[in-house]
Design an enzyme around this catalytic site. Sequence first.
Site, PDB file in Angstrom:
ATOM      1  N   ASP A 141       0.854  -1.368   0.021  1.00  0.00           N
ATOM      2  CA  ASP A 141      -0.208   0.132  -0.060  1.00  0.00           C
ATOM      3  C   ASP A 141       0.969   1.293   0.064  1.00  0.00           C
ATOM      4  O   ASP A 141       1.809   1.291   0.838  1.00  0.00           O
ATOM      5  CB  ASP A 141      -0.901   0.131   1.352  1.00  0.00           C
ATOM      6  CG  ASP A 141      -1.716   1.520   1.395  1.00  0.00           C
ATOM      7  OD1 ASP A 141      -2.796   1.498   0.532  1.00  0.00           O
ATOM      8  OD2 ASP A 141      -1.219   2.184   1.956  1.00  0.00           O
TER       9      ASP A 141
ATOM     10  N   ASP B 105      -8.674   4.435   4.938  1.00  0.00           N
ATOM     11  CA  ASP B 105      -7.407   5.205   4.343  1.00  0.00           C
ATOM     12  C   ASP B 105      -7.100   6.237   5.206  1.00  0.00           C
ATOM     13  O   ASP B 105      -6.444   7.149   4.689  1.00  0.00           O
ATOM     14  CB  ASP B 105      -7.543   5.275   3.000  1.00  0.00           C
ATOM     15  CG  ASP B 105      -6.176   5.510   2.541  1.00  0.00           C
ATOM     16  OD1 ASP B 105      -5.211   5.340   3.137  1.00  0.00           O
ATOM     17  OD2 ASP B 105      -5.804   6.103   1.073  1.00  0.00           O
TER      18      ASP B 105
ATOM     19  N   GLY C  99      -3.464  12.633   1.439  1.00  0.00           N
ATOM     20  CA  GLY C  99      -4.216  11.771   2.428  1.00  0.00           C
ATOM     21  C   GLY C  99      -5.172  12.595   3.270  1.00  0.00           C
ATOM     22  O   GLY C  99      -4.919  13.931   3.662  1.00  0.00           O
TER      23      GLY C  99
HETATM   24 ZN   LIG Z   1      -3.520   3.738   2.201  1.00  0.00          ZN
END
Ligand SMILES: [Zn+2]
Length: 413
Positions: free
Chosen positions: A150, A280, A295
């Site tokens: 990831d 996430d 993010g």
């Molecule tokens: Zn991630």
Amino acid sequence: MNVLIIRDVRVVDALGEGHGDVVIQDGFFVARGRGLSWPGALVLAGEGRTLLPAFVDLHAHFRDPGFPEKEDLTTGSWAAAHGGFTAVSVMANTDPVCDRPEVAHYILEKARALHLVEIYPVGAVTEGLQGEKLADLQALAPWVWAYSDDGRGVERADLLVEAMRQAVALGKPILSHPEFSGWPHPLAEELMVARDLRLAQATGATLHLQHLSSPHSVELFRQAKAAGVRATAEVTPHHLCLSQEGVGNYSVNPRLPREEARCALVEAFRAGVFDAVATDHAPHTPQDKARGAPGISGMETAFPLLYTRLVREGLISLAELSRHLSLGPARILRLRKGLVRVGFEGDCVLVEEDESFVVDEAFFLSKSKNTPLLGTRLWGKVWATIHRGEVIYLDGLVRGRDYHDHRQVVRAG
Ligand SMILES: [Zn+2]
């Protein structure tokens, strides 16, 4: 004997809804009914609240070891409890990378000492996530539930085929992060999803697709699943609820969809194509965010965002949301969680559907407050989170931070 009764509460899970008392004894749901009494039980008032199975997150970054300025296992666990999660799968892109048993062991030991939420490490597919040499998947196997690079896709198909063969032998899934480095484009996702589904079909591997964001890759997944490929897929709250038109070009991978694509993702969700919502959760400091780090610190806003934008708007039912936040991910992690039924682990969350709040920095127990939702009003406040019959979060208080035994904050009945 440890007994907790939640009284007079609306109960919703993936199989339907009801109203009454819920009893958790020694970590498991043991009864549902009306007017139940249990000697020596602790009691939580459920009136006006809704009880759901606690949430399970297949995809979070707790940045520990390596980046304590962003998050660590302690604050990540606080954020999880605040968000209603009791089980969290953490990704391998730490420093050092979780590509060897010592790192997974460190994570599990620290989580055990915290005794707050369950943490499930994911092992790296390749050494250092460099995409060049396979990690020792067998050595990692006792400590991790799955393998993923990831943060990067495994670009070399030959390596991925070998990883899938080994994962089949070890009985664990491969999580695919379908992106090519340096090419943040829906086409990149679609190509990698198509490739990974074909490789899973050829090797018999169990594949889980992470944060799908393109309606075309969702369609590829749907077709492959219908054809019998052992594949599951997740979608994030932000890809379902936020679009470029709505919040601009907030830095996140995969990038936020255009409004039209977002609506297509919601339609796929309603059609039952996805198996899970995963946050996430990607905490960053303000300095890293200013430098463009992608993010969203998403664990604490996940439920209220989905509840406000999808359930309250009448697009999906609360039972459907529960299926995706609890039962679906619990099945993928192979946990006996995700339903409020006798025999399931006593993990649940109490939410206040009509309580709203404005997201501000003080709202977050995570170290990081990077989110495009600052200043946004959301409904569906998490009031309490319960893990195996123990209250780990209650109205702003976290076990281990604000109290040590839930008898200090929950009254005896
Ligand atoms: Zn991630």
